[in-house]
Write a protein that holds these residues in place. Structure first.
Motif, short mmCIF file in Angstrom:
data_model
loop_
_atom_site.label_atom_id
_atom_site.label_comp_id
_atom_site.label_asym_id
_atom_site.label_seq_id
_atom_site.Cartn_x
_atom_site.Cartn_y
_atom_site.Cartn_z
N ASP A 424 0.83 -1.21 0.00
CA ASP A 424 0.00 0.00 0.00
C ASP A 424 0.86 1.26 0.00
N ILE A 427 1.79 1.81 -3.50
CA ILE A 427 0.64 2.31 -4.26
C ILE A 427 0.34 3.76 -3.92
N PRO A 431 0.09 5.08 -7.69
CA PRO A 431 -1.21 4.39 -7.69
C PRO A 431 -1.35 3.35 -8.80
N ASP A 432 -0.56 3.47 -9.85
CA ASP A 432 -0.65 2.52 -10.95
C ASP A 432 0.44 1.46 -10.91
N SER A 433 1.01 1.25 -9.73
CA SER A 433 2.07 0.25 -9.61
C SER A 433 1.50 -1.15 -9.84
N HIS A 437 -0.03 -3.95 -6.88
CA HIS A 437 -1.41 -4.42 -6.92
C HIS A 437 -1.46 -5.94 -7.14
N GLU A 456 -8.36 -7.41 -7.26
CA GLU A 456 -6.95 -7.02 -7.38
C GLU A 456 -6.25 -7.87 -8.44
N TRP A 459 -5.42 -6.83 -12.04
CA TRP A 459 -4.22 -6.04 -12.38
C TRP A 459 -3.21 -6.87 -13.16
#
Length: 742
Positions: A424, A427, A431-433, A437, A456, A459
């Protein structure tokens, strides 16, 4: 002496004085005329004039000095140096000493040049030209702090000299003060908008500050002034690459190469960019062009090593890095990449040793701590790995790679809540890792938290290895919301063969919704899958598709049906065996005289977790009880297992297993199947054979983390490592249970 004699002597003295005065005036006139011609750029006339002075006054210091300067301007350095030196021997002046230093520099006699400047400063410590040259030489010698102090001292006397501000900026940048360099270089080009060097320093400083747009603007202005400057063009390409514009960067480097085919900087940086955009074969070829020009180019060897690693040529990669570190033994980046190559080549001890070598040079070099942690993680030394990742993060708190690997180490240690927190944190920064995810999905699914895990897990489509199998269709993705009554849905395979075997069980439930099912899957599964009663049409990937209304990847069906631990479809067997194949293999095997056990010890070597899942055949040999008839259920045997297979007495069929329909029939004839986590294990479970699965301490998510049974395969029994890497305990337990089978 008579009065008449005295009068005669006095008259002669007056005549001599007049002659000397006239002579001196004549020399001064000649010198002045020569200097005037020199200043007006009439160099031939000036040279004639200086020669005329020296013809009548061979020791005229000014004529010697300026004649030397003129020779300097013509590029005749030996003559220039000799003439100016003669002038200094007669009358040393700061200006002559400065010009002598210039000639000495052109002749490569730097120490003598520095001595001349120091002598000039003794004569006149405030001489601007001498101080400026002194600063330049200090900067060229890497003494940027000392040079900067001189430039700062000159500014009150020359605040409007653009060159001074430009040199000051270069020194500031060299000592790492990019912000000050940016300000000074801006002062320079505002004073003189066409000052190319100031624009280049301004761009370099902006790039160091990651102000890429500003840097590109300044490089563009510099190139407008001098379009043929390849070094500036290359710097622009590097900036584009730093900004993530790799294709533009490559185009810029190629432009530079077109103009100068042997430009090392353009070739090398283009090779680096090719490696970064995954054009690894091209990166090797471009690095080879660098090495053809300079066989000792450490950077090209290192980049070649990186590309070869990605091409799977690990031994060759290690060899290239070894040559690179011999040439650049203090390059922390090269040493660290060498350690990574050693790691992937399974030379773990040497990889750790190399990381420690880097850290002995600079204990605060974060990438080395990261590389060291990854080796420890591979060796199942997760506590040490965690400590290394923590050190990397203590050095740079925003190191996303270290944060992510910290989460993986915590996951391996089964500190799941902390692992989720670590992912987290990644992320939160990115946020687009995709890896963060994706790894969160693994944690949730391994814990049986399917409610959070399945969403999840979507992803995966952005992840490089899995994402390659993603399909793009104009028809909508079905995830359980729309009615399928009277509709046609394309269900398509993804990832490994075992994944398809596991999730094809959902076809029964899709069919129950009133759908017509088109199943697309790879050739090895065709005959096995097309017998399923729920398949209306089977298509090999790459073949033309019939019309359909919706599509769904097989593994997304778990999300579509909101599967939890209590609703896993486990109507086993859900795959059947072809009767003709079964007859063939019964005849091939003959009548069973002993318990038959089929084994699978290795899977796909390209799988990211293969090193944790595969167990060398040598480790199996002690459990091969002679009272049991042993069979190999795998088609491909790795080179390192060939000798053990031949000596073991295990019956192996190899290429006789044409596809999974053959394997299913062979599996059906086994009393038990013992397998590591591979597609054959899924196949045995899907056809309902008694199945023992050997699992690493941190298994794939589908096997959860505890227990001997699997909700996915009721006939399976799970043998888990009690700690990371401990296959011996698994085989000790397995040996006893195998003996019971006999």
């Amino acid at each position: 002496m008579t009065q008449q004699t005295e009068q005669a002597q006095t008259s002669q003295a007056g005549t001599d004085a007049s002659a000397r005065a006239a002579y001196s005036a004549s020399v001064e006139t000649l010198l002045r005329r020569a200097r005037d011609a020199h200043q007006r750029g009439l160099l031939d006339e000036a040279e004639t004039g200086y020669r005329a002075v020296l013809d009548v006054d061979a020791g005229n210091a000014d004529a010697l000095h300026w004649s030397g300067v003129l020779h300097f301007q013509h590029g005749r350095m030996e003559q220039a140096e000799a003439l100016i030196r003669r002038s200094i021997d007669i009358v040393p002046t700061p200006l002559a000493l400065a010009n002598h230093a210039s000639a000495l520099l052109e002749l490569g006699r730097r120490d003598e040049a520095m001595q001349r400047l120091e002598y000039a400063l003794e004569l006149n410590p405030s001489h601007v030209r001498v101080r400026f040259m002194h600063a330049e030489m200090l900067a060229e010698a890497g003494r940027h702090d000392s040079a900067l102090a001189i430039y700062d001292g000159l500014l009150p006397d020359a605040p409007a000299v653009a060159e001074l501000w430009s040199r000051r900026a270069a020194a500031q940048l060299a000592i790492g003060d990019a912000a000050a360099a940016l300000e000074s270089s801006e002062r320079a080009w505002r004073l003189e908008p066409t000052h190319r060097a100031a624009l280049v320093v301004h761009a370099d400083a902006a790039r160091a500050l990651r102000q890429y747009d500003l840097a590109l603007t300044s490089y563009a202005r510099a190139l407008h002034l001098e379009p043929s400057n390849i070094d500036v063009l290359v710097a622009r390409g590097v900036t584009l690459a730093d900004a993530g514009h790799f294709e533009q960067a490559l185009a810029t480097f190629n432009e530079a190469i077109a103009a100068s085919p042997d430009h090392i900087g353009a070739l090398h940086n283009s090779a680096v960019t090719l490696e970064r955009i995954s054009r690894f074969t091209d990166a090797v070829a471009r690095s080879d062009r660098v090495l053809a020009i300079d066989e000792k180019h450490a950077g090209a060897l290192a980049n070649r090593g990186n590309a070869l690693l990605h091409l799977g040529q690990k031994a060759a990669a290690v060899e290239n890095f070894e040559r690179a570190v011999q040439l650049a033994p203090a390059s922390l980046e090269t040493l660290t990449n060498y350690a990574r190559a050693l790691h992937l080549h399974k030379q773990f001890a040497k990889a750790i040793e190399t990381c420690d070598q880097v850290l002995s040079i600079d204990a605060e070099y974060g990438p080395a701590w990261l590389a060291k942690g990854l080796v420890h993680q591979h060796e199942h030394r997760s506590d040490e790995a965690l400590a290394s990742f923590d050190r990397a993060l203590a050095i740079r708190a925003d190191d996303l790679a270290a944060s992510f690997q910290r989460g993986n180490a915590l996951r391996t240690l089964r500190r799941h809540a902390e692992a989720i927190e670590a992912f987290d944190r990644v992320i939160a920064q990115d946020p687009d890792s995709i890896p963060a995810h994706f790894s969160k999905a693994f944690v949730y699914l391994a814990l049986g938290d399917y409610t959070r895990g399945w969403p999840e897990y979507e992803w995966r489509w952005k992840e490089s290895q899995v994402g390659d199998s993603r399909r793009q269709f104009p028809q909508p993705l079905w995830l359980g919301k729309e009615s399928l009554e009277g509709k046609t849905i394309l269900l398509h395979a993804e990832q490994g063969l075992g994944d398809s075997i596991q999730f094809v069980r959902y076809l029964e439930h899709v069919k129950a919704l009133g759908a017509t099912i088109v199943l697309e899957a790879p050739k090895p599964l065709r005959r096995l899958f097309e017998r399923m009663p729920y398949v209306d049409a089977y298509v090999l990937r790459g073949e033309p598709l019939p019309p359909f209304d919706y599509h769904c990847p097989l593994l997304s069906l778990a999300l579509a049906f909101r599967t939890d631990e209590t609703s896993i479809p486990a109507n086993v067997p859900y795959l059947t065996v072809d009767a003709q194949k079964l007859d063939h293999w019964r005849n091939r095997l003959g009548t069973a005289q002993r318990t038959r056990v089929g084994i699978v010890w290795s899977g796909n070597p390209q799988h990211l977790d293969d090193h944790n899942r595969t167990v060398p055949l040598a480790s199996w040999l002690p459990i091969l009880d002679d009272r049991i008839e042993w069979f190999s259920l795998q088609k491909v045997v790795r080179d390192e297992d060939q000798a053990d297979l031949k000596a073991s007495g295990i019956r192996h069929f190899g290429d006789e297993l044409e596809d999974f329909d053959d394997t299913a029939a062979l599996v059906h004839e086994m009393d038990y199947v013992i397998s590591v986590d591979t597609s054959v294990a899924h196949l045995a479970g899907a056809v309902g054979r008694p199945l023992w699965i050997l699992l690493p301490h941190l298994p794939d998510w589908r096997w959860l983390l505890e227990g001997e049974t699997s909700a996915w395969y009721p006939s399976a029994r799970l043998f888990r490592q009690p700690k990371p890497g401990d296959w011996q305990s698994v085989f000790d337990r397995l040996s006893k249970d195998v003996a019971a089978l006999a």
